[in-house]
Design an enzyme around this catalytic site. Structure first.
Site, PDB file in Angstrom:
ATOM      1  N   ASP A 146       0.826  -1.208   0.000  1.00  0.00           N
ATOM      2  CA  ASP A 146       0.000   0.000   0.000  1.00  0.00           C
ATOM      3  C   ASP A 146       0.861   1.260   0.000  1.00  0.00           C
ATOM      4  O   ASP A 146       2.065   1.218   0.283  1.00  0.00           O
ATOM      5  CB  ASP A 146      -0.941  -0.015   1.208  1.00  0.00           C
ATOM      6  CG  ASP A 146      -2.285   0.628   0.909  1.00  0.00           C
ATOM      7  OD1 ASP A 146      -2.380   1.410  -0.056  1.00  0.00           O
ATOM      8  OD2 ASP A 146      -3.250   0.351   1.655  1.00  0.00           O
TER       9      ASP A 146
ATOM     10  N   ASP B 200     -10.363   1.772  -3.815  1.00  0.00           N
ATOM     11  CA  ASP B 200     -10.728   1.384  -2.455  1.00  0.00           C
ATOM     12  C   ASP B 200     -12.222   1.128  -2.293  1.00  0.00           C
ATOM     13  O   ASP B 200     -12.637   0.544  -1.293  1.00  0.00           O
ATOM     14  CB  ASP B 200     -10.300   2.469  -1.458  1.00  0.00           C
ATOM     15  CG  ASP B 200      -8.910   2.231  -0.893  1.00  0.00           C
ATOM     16  OD1 ASP B 200      -8.361   1.130  -1.106  1.00  0.00           O
ATOM     17  OD2 ASP B 200      -8.371   3.143  -0.238  1.00  0.00           O
TER      18      ASP B 200
END
Length: 706
Positions: free
Chosen positions: A441, A500
């Site tokens: 990430d 997301d």
């Protein structure tokens, strides 16, 4: 020398007879086999007139346009020598090197003798063109490089430009405008491409869409700051260009210094946007080493967030295995002190309180249930509240100045100590535990001038080092979702997290447009809970199934909270994904419908079969929506179309279904299915229907839903 590169219906013709920088005579539709005499006649005939009130010779658009050639648009190279204020200019051709049947290197020297420039160009079997510049400082003093870009001409026919913007959880929003006189320039200063990444700059014929029109497109394979632009000058030329966006002083070259631009990846299509995908997808696939099929993933984030209770995770492992999941990924919250998003980034050790025996018990449970194990990390970041930041404040990019973002700062991977620490910590984790997959990430912008180039190249080195040390490791690029999706990072990872948001309605458009460049097997998409975590919208299970199916599919839902009926339907959907996976991840992606259509149709077409989705985004504009047109089929082959039943039946409002659906199937030639289509069921908004299409007479038993 006159150069003609051609492949897959595309031609690139260069006039490299010198002494000036080479000229692109043609880039677009294949011109066929041309002999030397034909090429010379074409290049000579392409020399334009001399208009009034202009330079007193024909202006030809070169691969290195600049003012010394009479070009008053954006130049390809800018920079200066502080010692004397000199500017680069007046490049002349030194020589041409053919590096293969469709590859060429063009060597140039700057008039002052201090700079050498090589332009590398190659045309792939699929008709994808790659180009980059390599600058060498061979003189005295220091040269400050401001910009160095790849530019390619587009014809007057290209009157519209399309690129992308977006924001967190709403990436890849297309924006279209006329290509008028001047520069349409998109710049990103995030230290990553960003949620508003222009992504793929397209210039095309008026009204070009997914299935029609000529389109010229360019993408920069780079994961840092960038500039893409389209330009049309009153001088009579149009172009698209791309290059790294450099901050002042970010790249300086002393004697012997070099700088190489990222690859610019370009493609031309006369079959609309889908024609670009039909070139780009097989080209990307051809560059990859053979890997196992993309596994069905369960990621724990929206199932448990930071609440890592061992018993609850064991139950989730069991539920995942019962559903047929192949990879279990433990997301954020596993490492020392990480109870929320305000602390502990950088302390890459299993939390001793929650994991007194490390991650071994959980991994053993995962393996016992027949799955491999993945782990979330965010190695490029550091929390101010962390042991790492307290021990090494000098490794924090910019120190404690400027705002935090998600309560974190950036770890300066250009610092040798910080780089070595991250490499050692990740290597130690991968050695101590049998980790098959890292979800990597990157949750904030750098917000630091003159840091992007150094940080991006360090990240590339770090990923390459890990891949070399652990060659079976798979990595996913995630950056607050879809803020780092580009062909530079794709050379080093196996999957990207597309966004997301798991809201299927938002995902339909995000996946549709992200998939113009990337094949579906690289696009991570998960089946979420009924009510989406980010938007709060509640969606039907059928729409969620249909959306997550077309990609690198996974689950991000606490299956232990699902009903037995839902879990059975999830297991059936997982089995369907596995059966369709060779087609979904190896076929040709097709799309129909305008940008703002109420109903989207998309599918994947293989040699003998295809699968399509009809998705109702909103209410139709008329009582009877337009027919479902099955694009991409062989026009001369007969196909049988059947509904694909998976999950609950989609909700419809109709007194009677179309006749062919009541019959259960219809067989017609591919040309008819593509041009005329079939009447659509009257889906209510936010519903989806799936269809299989098989060559008539082929055994389709294995294609039917479980």
């Amino acid at each position: 020398m006159l150069i003609h590169l051609r492949a897959a219906g595309t031609s690139l013709v260069l006039d490299a007879r010198g002494p000036r920088p080479p000229v692109v005579v043609h880039w677009g539709r294949c011109l066929g086999a041309l002999g030397d005499d034909d090429l010379a006649a074409l290049a000579d005939a392409a020399v334009p007139a001399v208009p009034p009130s202009s330079i007193d010779e024909p202006l030809r658009f070169s691969l290195l346009p600049g003012p010394e050639q009479g070009w008053s648009g954006r130049p390809a190279i800018t920079g200066w020598w502080p010692a004397d204020g000199g500017r680069p200019g007046g490049f002349h051709l030194l020589g041409v090197v053919r590096d293969g049947p469709r590859a060429v290197r063009l060597d140039l020297a700057e008039a002052g003798g201090r700079l050498l420039l090589s332009t590398e160009m190659e045309l792939s079997d699929q008709g994808v063109l790659r180009a980059r510049q390599h600058l060498s400082h061979v003189g005295a003093g220091t040269f400050h490089l401001d910009s160095l870009s790849v530019v390619l001409p587009v014809p007057d026919l290209a009157k519209e430009v399309l690129d992308f913007s977006g924001l967190w959880a709403y990436e890849r929003r297309p924006q279209r405008a006329p290509l008028r006189h001047g520069v349409w320039s998109r710049e990103t200063r995030h230290g990553r491409p960003g949620h508003d990444d222009p992504y793929l700059m397209m210039a095309g014929s008026p009204g070009f869409d997914f299935r029609a029109g000529q389109v010229w497109a360019m993408h920069l394979a780079w994961s840092g700051d960038k500039r893409l632009w389209a330009e049309r000058q009153p001088l009579g030329y149009g172009l698209i260009g791309a290059g790294e966006l450099l901050a002042p002083g970010e790249v300086t070259l002393g004697p012997g210094g070099t700088y190489r631009t990222p690859w610019a990846v370009a493609a031309w299509s006369d079959a609309g946007i889908d024609g670009l995908s039909a070139r780009l997808h097989p080209w990307i696939r051809s560059r990859r080493a053979a890997r196992p099929p993309r596994p069905m993933v369960l990621n724990t984030w929206e199932a448990c967030y930071f609440d890592h209770d061992a018993d609850a995770l064991d139950r989730l492992v069991d539920a995942a295995a019962e559903a047929g999941v192949e990879r279990f990924v433990l997301d954020d919250g596993w490492f020392a002190g990480r109870t929320d998003d305000r602390r502990a980034l950088g302390d890459w050790y299993a939390d001793p309180g929650r994991w007194p025996d490390g991650l071994h018990p959980l991994i053993a449970r995962v393996h016992e249930r027949g799955m491999d194990f993945g782990l979330w990390v965010e190695p490029e970041m550091v929390s101010p509240d962390s042991a790492l930041a307290r021990a090494h404040p000098e490794w924090v990019l910019g120190g404690d100045t400027g705002p935090t973002w998600r309560h974190q700062r950036v770890l300066d991977l250009g610092d040798p100590g910080a780089y070595a620490y991250v490499l050692e910590r990740l290597g130690a984790l991968l050695t101590a535990y049998p980790i098959a997959f890292l979800k990597w990430d990157h949750n904030r912008d750098l917000l630091r001038e003159a840091a992007s180039h150094r940080q991006t190249t360090a990240v590339y080195r770090l990923l390459a080092a890990l891949r070399a040390a652990f060659p079976r490791l798979e990595i996913e690029s995630c950056a607050s979702g879809g803020a780092r999706i580009d062909l530079g990072i794709l050379d080093l990872v196996d999957r990207v997290w597309t966004s997301d948001t798991n809201d299927p309605l938002e995902r339909q458009r995000i996946q549709r447009w992200t998939g113009v460049l990337l094949p579906p097997e690289f696009l991570g998409g998960h089946l979420g809970a009924a009510t989406a975590h980010i938007t709060g919208r509640t969606s039907s299970l059928g729409l969620r199934f249909a959306t997550a199916l077309f990609g690198s599919a996974g689950i991000e839902w606490d299956l232990t909270a699902a009903t037995p009926g839902e879990r059975a339907e999830v297991a059936a959907w997982v089995a369907l994904y596995k059966r369709l996976r060779p087609l979904l991840h190896g076929g040709t992606v097709v799309r129909s419908g305008a940008d703002d259509a109420a109903h989207l149709v998309h599918g994947v077409v293989g040699a003998d079969s295809a699968v399509y989705a009809l998705v109702a985004l909103r209410a139709a504009d008329s009582a009877l929506p337009e027919p479902i047109r099955f694009a991409g089929l062989d026009p001369d082959v007969r196909y049988t179309v059947r509904p694909l039943r998976i999950g609950p039946e989609p909700r419809v409002v109709q007194d009677a279904a179309p006749a062919w659906l009541r019959a259960g199937a219809v067989t017609l030639p591919g040309r008819v299915l593509a041009e005329v289509g079939l009447p659509a069921p009257l889906l209510t908004p936010e519903q989806a229907a799936l269809f299989t299409v098989d060559r008539a007479g082929r055994d389709t038993e294995s294609r039917r839903s479980p």
